[in-house]
Design an enzyme around this catalytic site. Sequence first.
Site, mmCIF file in Angstrom:
data_model
loop_
_atom_site.group_PDB
_atom_site.id
_atom_site.type_symbol
_atom_site.label_atom_id
_atom_site.label_comp_id
_atom_site.label_asym_id
_atom_site.label_seq_id
_atom_site.Cartn_x
_atom_site.Cartn_y
_atom_site.Cartn_z
ATOM 1 N N ASP A 1 -21.184 -11.682 11.625
ATOM 2 C CA ASP A 1 -22.452 -12.374 11.838
ATOM 3 C C ASP A 1 -23.561 -11.594 11.131
ATOM 4 O OD1 ASP A 1 -22.830 -10.213 13.475
ATOM 5 O OD2 ASP A 1 -22.990 -11.335 15.331
ATOM 6 N N GLY B 1 -28.574 -11.011 13.344
ATOM 7 C CA GLY B 1 -29.786 -11.660 13.854
ATOM 8 C C GLY B 1 -29.702 -11.994 15.332
ATOM 9 N N PHE B 2 -28.570 -12.529 15.744
ATOM 10 C CA PHE B 2 -28.439 -12.947 17.145
ATOM 11 C C PHE B 2 -28.653 -11.768 18.089
ATOM 12 C CE2 PHE B 2 -26.119 -13.922 21.057
ATOM 13 C CZ PHE B 2 -26.676 -15.141 21.376
ATOM 14 N N ASP C 1 -30.904 -15.441 9.965
ATOM 15 C CA ASP C 1 -31.761 -16.553 10.383
ATOM 16 C C ASP C 1 -32.465 -16.204 11.682
ATOM 17 O OD1 ASP C 1 -29.527 -16.466 12.009
ATOM 18 O OD2 ASP C 1 -29.449 -18.617 12.311
ATOM 19 N N GLN D 1 -30.630 -24.612 11.572
ATOM 20 C CA GLN D 1 -31.376 -24.438 12.813
ATOM 21 C C GLN D 1 -32.257 -25.672 13.026
ATOM 22 O OE1 GLN D 1 -31.018 -22.189 15.114
ATOM 23 N NE2 GLN D 1 -30.010 -20.433 14.126
ATOM 24 N N GLY E 1 -27.959 -21.819 16.849
ATOM 25 C CA GLY E 1 -28.972 -22.168 17.842
ATOM 26 C C GLY E 1 -28.524 -23.236 18.818
ATOM 27 N N ASP F 1 -16.295 -19.838 17.327
ATOM 28 C CA ASP F 1 -16.100 -18.511 17.908
ATOM 29 C C ASP F 1 -16.788 -18.502 19.246
ATOM 30 O OD1 ASP F 1 -18.982 -18.116 16.846
ATOM 31 O OD2 ASP F 1 -18.611 -16.309 18.013
ATOM 32 N N CYS G 1 3.209 -21.872 28.665
ATOM 33 C CA CYS G 1 2.647 -20.976 27.646
ATOM 34 C C CYS G 1 3.714 -20.033 27.093
ATOM 35 C CB CYS G 1 1.502 -20.178 28.271
ATOM 36 S SG CYS G 1 0.753 -18.996 27.155
ATOM 37 N N CYS H 1 2.913 -17.232 25.306
ATOM 38 C CA CYS H 1 2.249 -15.988 24.905
ATOM 39 C C CYS H 1 3.042 -14.790 25.429
ATOM 40 C CB CYS H 1 0.801 -15.963 25.402
ATOM 41 S SG CYS H 1 0.582 -15.328 27.066
ATOM 42 N N CYS I 1 2.771 -14.379 29.315
ATOM 43 C CA CYS I 1 3.496 -15.360 30.141
ATOM 44 C C CYS I 1 5.012 -15.206 30.002
ATOM 45 C CB CYS I 1 3.055 -16.776 29.785
ATOM 46 S SG CYS I 1 1.408 -17.140 30.427
ATOM 47 N N HIS J 1 -3.745 -13.400 27.013
ATOM 48 C CA HIS J 1 -3.373 -14.760 27.397
ATOM 49 C C HIS J 1 -4.467 -15.760 27.023
ATOM 50 C CE1 HIS J 1 -1.960 -18.236 29.584
ATOM 51 N NE2 HIS J 1 -3.202 -18.360 30.020
#
Lengths: 376, 376
Positions: free
Chosen positions: B89, B92-93, B143, B194, B221, B271, B309, B311, B314, B340
């Site tokens: 990223d 900015g966030f 941004d 944005q 945003g 994400d 599942c 994974c 599991c 998981h």
Amino acid sequence: MFKLIKNEKTARRGEFVTPHGTFQTPCFMNVATAGAIKGGVSSFDLKDIKCQVMLCNTYHLHVRTGDKIIKELGGIHSLTKWDGPILTDSGGFQVFSLAKLRNIKEEGVYFSSHIDGRKIFMGPEESMQIQSNLGSTIAMAFDECIENPAPYDYVKNSIGRTTRWLERCKKEMDKLNSLPDTINKKQMLFGINQGSTYSDLRIQHMKDIAKLDLDGYAIGGLAVGETADEMYRIIEDIEPYMPKDKIRYLMGVGTPVNILESVKRGVDLFDCVMPSRNARHGHLFTKSGIININNQKYQKDLAPIDKECNCPVCKSFSRAYLRHLKKAEEMLYMRLAVMHNLYFYNNLMEEIRNALDNGEFETYYNNNIDILGKRI
Amino acid sequence: MFKLIKNEKTARRGEFVTPHGTFQTPCFMNVATAGAIKGGVSSFDLKDIKCQVMLCNTYHLHVRTGDKIIKELGGIHSLTKWDGPILTDSGGFQVFSLAKLRNIKEEGVYFSSHIDGRKIFMGPEESMQIQSNLGSTIAMAFDECIENPAPYDYVKNSIGRTTRWLERCKKEMDKLNSLPDTINKKQMLFGINQGSTYSDLRIQHMKDIAKLDLDGYAIGGLAVGETADEMYRIIEDIEPYMPKDKIRYLMGVGTPVNILESVKRGVDLFDCVMPSRNARHGHLFTKSGIININNQKYQKDLAPIDKECNCPVCKSFSRAYLRHLKKAEEMLYMRLAVMHNLYFYNNLMEEIRNALDNGEFETYYNNNIDILGKRI
């Protein structure tokens, strides 16, 4: 059952046959307090880091989630999915170190839970019942663990009671192993030698408990306040009185140096929280000594923790990454550091066994004893 | 480079070719804040849980251990040993959410570090330089991320500046990619749309940034205060103006329901920290809904978290063990729960892709949309 394969002076190379498989000695057990190794290391990871035996803490499992529930779930093997040998301690050490307001009587110990303060009683029978519920491979006898130094008369009185408690442990375990719904009907029992730093009391107690023909014998009450030299002296004093045909376990010990010194003096089995505790503080074991990963000099170091190490961490990650993760307080640091340190211990034991196999223990000892404790 | 493989109405099935390999879309990126997934999950574990793309946070890496040092170490791929695509990223966030005393100017943002309070300036050029130092596969434009709701005039002014910042980002990245010592000379740049909840501003901004012919376009945003329905409406409003031949990334979103709804509306990439955050609170995703592992009813439940599942968790461990580990505050709980939950997300995306491949997305949507958000 213990099989002594060979000796080099007092040092012993052996193997121990259990209902959950055979392990080679000298051996270091990996501590999984509440059924999990610190740092998010699972029972499957343990296979990758040469662990032979897992050690779980009875007291912690008793208070959370509870041994009766774990029994309903098929025991500690079923819960953790570790299929090798598991040793459980008696719970005594935690009762004596964690619990508040404890009161020792002939029948056992009254104390308050360190979690919620509720009153608990634990005696030899209760400890055996809990360990039977957990279904571990090896149960430890319920004993009084005394901090060093301690007054002679107190110790003398205490070891008499610990012997009587051991007799009650054996009787209770025989009974439990004969019950139809017991998970591990071949659960083994190790007795624990006590006597603080007094050789005459240690020897007398060892003679007393040797008569009971148990599956193994532990030396307890060491590494609890006395110097390393005093510890080695006590091991030397009692070793001649320990049964030759039984496995010998030095409880809660220790540094790699302590272990090598104790193997030299006839000990077969060890456990310690040091690999994970040192990992937490940034102290990582290498073949050249102990490094402190917090050190600025590792910030740009792309070498693995230890160039000579074949652990999953050293095969993949750099000192720089470990240091970065520690500074960033990422949980992954603990996992990688613990895995490396445990591998170091497990691999050290393998090297010691190989040296004994080749009749080269003395050479191995001389080549490593100074390096193992060095901080670099 | 994005390749659109097929459509089902607005939903898209594609693939994205990068210098670090090709990934299939729709895709969920797994968040590795400071170069490590929460819960002690390493880059090697990510391979086992169907992760295609790792996301790292520029701001966290900038403050600890520092992007210049990471550049000297060969970049974030070299450090973490993740050899697939990595998106960073812009920083900015975090500047807008973590930093104290921030001051937004045309040139960028002045703020105090949340770690030690020292003054930092970050503008488009600085963000590109840091991301170039990290050597990620995809860099995000710098941004202004505005919390919803926000006044119309403020937003209108802000998106103008965000467009000017984007132009400066592109110019700086072109320069950085041409320098001889740049780690990833093919670093890609995504622009970010944005405009808060105002459709006209969102559309105008999308049109403006589309002209710059970037490697991908994100919707930023959102999921910052508005309702899910508002979010879906905004996606629907701007979707016709997003280039068809470019990958579309909805930042920081969201629940499995949010993702399925957004794929339906034409989004390719996602994400979110939800898999690890929910894991921490005991909320585990299953094909029948979300379970709370703290619940007493799982104390003796020997079934895996999710019977359907595949994974690694599991396949090996029970709900009873997970609950036990959580109650005992063992770090292994976090590792198993995060693995998981991440697998659940990554597998959900695979199922969505398969449905699109088979022209059965609508059926998949109808069969799953109500179950995915259910708490059981």
